[in-house]
Motif scaffolding. Structure first.
Motif, short mmCIF file in Angstrom:
data_model
loop_
_atom_site.label_atom_id
_atom_site.label_comp_id
_atom_site.label_asym_id
_atom_site.label_seq_id
_atom_site.Cartn_x
_atom_site.Cartn_y
_atom_site.Cartn_z
N THR A 1 1.52 -2.21 -9.53
CA THR A 1 1.14 -3.31 -8.65
C THR A 1 0.01 -2.80 -7.75
OG1 THR A 1 3.36 -4.20 -8.69
CG2 THR A 1 1.97 -4.86 -6.83
N VAL A 2 -1.06 -3.58 -7.67
CA VAL A 2 -2.24 -3.14 -6.92
C VAL A 2 -2.36 -3.95 -5.63
CG1 VAL A 2 -4.75 -2.88 -6.96
CG2 VAL A 2 -3.42 -2.46 -9.04
N LYS A 3 -2.57 -3.23 -4.54
CA LYS A 3 -2.68 -3.89 -3.23
C LYS A 3 -3.99 -3.55 -2.57
CE LYS A 3 2.33 -3.69 -2.56
NZ LYS A 3 2.67 -5.11 -2.67
N ARG A 4 -4.54 -4.50 -1.83
CA ARG A 4 -5.70 -4.21 -1.00
C ARG A 4 -5.15 -3.72 0.33
NH1 ARG A 4 -10.35 -6.56 -2.05
NH2 ARG A 4 -9.37 -8.43 -2.89
N VAL A 5 -5.66 -2.56 0.78
CA VAL A 5 -5.09 -1.91 1.97
C VAL A 5 -6.18 -1.67 3.01
CG1 VAL A 5 -3.79 0.12 2.77
CG2 VAL A 5 -3.38 -0.78 0.48
N ALA A 6 -5.90 -1.99 4.25
CA ALA A 6 -6.87 -1.78 5.33
C ALA A 6 -6.93 -0.30 5.72
CB ALA A 6 -6.47 -2.62 6.56
N ALA A 7 -7.95 0.06 6.50
CA ALA A 7 -8.17 1.46 6.88
C ALA A 7 -6.96 2.04 7.59
CB ALA A 7 -9.41 1.57 7.75
N ASP A 8 -6.20 1.23 8.33
CA ASP A 8 -5.03 1.75 9.05
C ASP A 8 -3.78 1.80 8.18
OD1 ASP A 8 -4.31 -0.88 8.76
OD2 ASP A 8 -4.02 -1.29 10.90
#
Ligand code: CTP
Ligand code: MG
Length: 227
Positions: free
Chosen positions: A139-146
């Protein structure tokens, strides 16, 4: 139909960590580049080959091609700082009358005739480009810098794409003529210009050699083939 292959071999191979550039790292006692070069040479689909060499390694590339009897190699040119710049340099050596340009990473040694056929055939059926792709298993997630998850992507729509990537020659020339330096791959440049690019079945054996473990894995596959 005149098909030219641009073999991108100019990377430094920092993650592999060998003294020589990755294209000259040893795979079963030969430079890594030898495997893909020999396979493209042997393919009935490919007419001519341009190798993009690590700067300063243009001559060793020609010597290797001669040693392997790769008479389809017509040029060895120095690459640039990024893959996009290297591909642009290679495309610059392709004859004006080429109908199709394939772009392949020397870091993916196990290119096969089957995958070449899959990326070339759609180009005579109205597609501007065709690239091999594999289903994404995680499963692929977009993740923020934090570290916070921004979005979970619909896995069914995702593909991990490989090379060889095939393009109508005029389409690729135009695409690399723009700002190609930071492009993740050639298809993305064509897509950005509104080109239609098809994803065909990829091949797990087209693994890109990035680390020493990858090199060992490809070696074990080759050993299995010749056993
Ligand atoms: N490549 C290239 N010119 C560059 C960078 C990469 O021709 N300036 C080529 C590599 O030789 C490789 C392919 O693009 O065949 C994919 O790049 P990658 O696997 O990242 O190879 P390297 O850049 O050599 O490795 P690293 O990123 O670990 O330094
Ligand atoms: Mg790299």
């Amino acid at each position: 139909m005149s098909v030219w292959a641009v073999l991108a071999a100019a990377g430094r191979g920092e993650r592999l960590g060998t003294e020589r550039p990755k294209a000259f790292a040893a795979l079963r006692g030969r430079p890594l580049l030898a495997e893909s070069l020999e396979r493209l040479e042997a393919s009935g689909w490919v007419e001519s080959i341009v190798v993009v060499a690590p700067p300063g390694w243009e001559e060793p590339v020609i010597l290797l091609a001669e040693e392997l009897g790769c008479g389809k190699v017509v040029a060895s040119v120095a690459g640039g700082d990024t893959r996009g710049e290297s591909v642009r340099a290679g495309v610059g050596e392709v004859d004006d009358d080429a109908a199709v340009i394939l772009v392949h990473d020397a870091a993916r040694p196990l290119v096969s005739d089957e995958v070449l056929e899959r990326v070339i055939t759609p180009l005579s059926q109205g597609w501007d480009g065709a690239v091999p792709g594999l289903p994404v298993v995680d499963t692929v997630k977009r993740v923020a810098a934090d570290g916070a998850i921004v979005e979970t992507l619909a896995r069914g729509e995702l593909k991990a794409v490989q090379t060889p990537q095939g393009f109508v020659a005029s389409v690729l020339r135009e695409a690399v003529g723009g700002d190609a330096a930071a492009a993740p791959d050639c298809a993305s440049l064509v897509e950005a210009r509104g080109g239609r690019v098809l994803v065909v079945d990829g091949d797990p054996r087209l693994l890109k050699v990035t680390t020493a473990e990858d090199l060992a894995l490809v070696e074990s596959w080759l050993a299995g083939d010749s056993a």
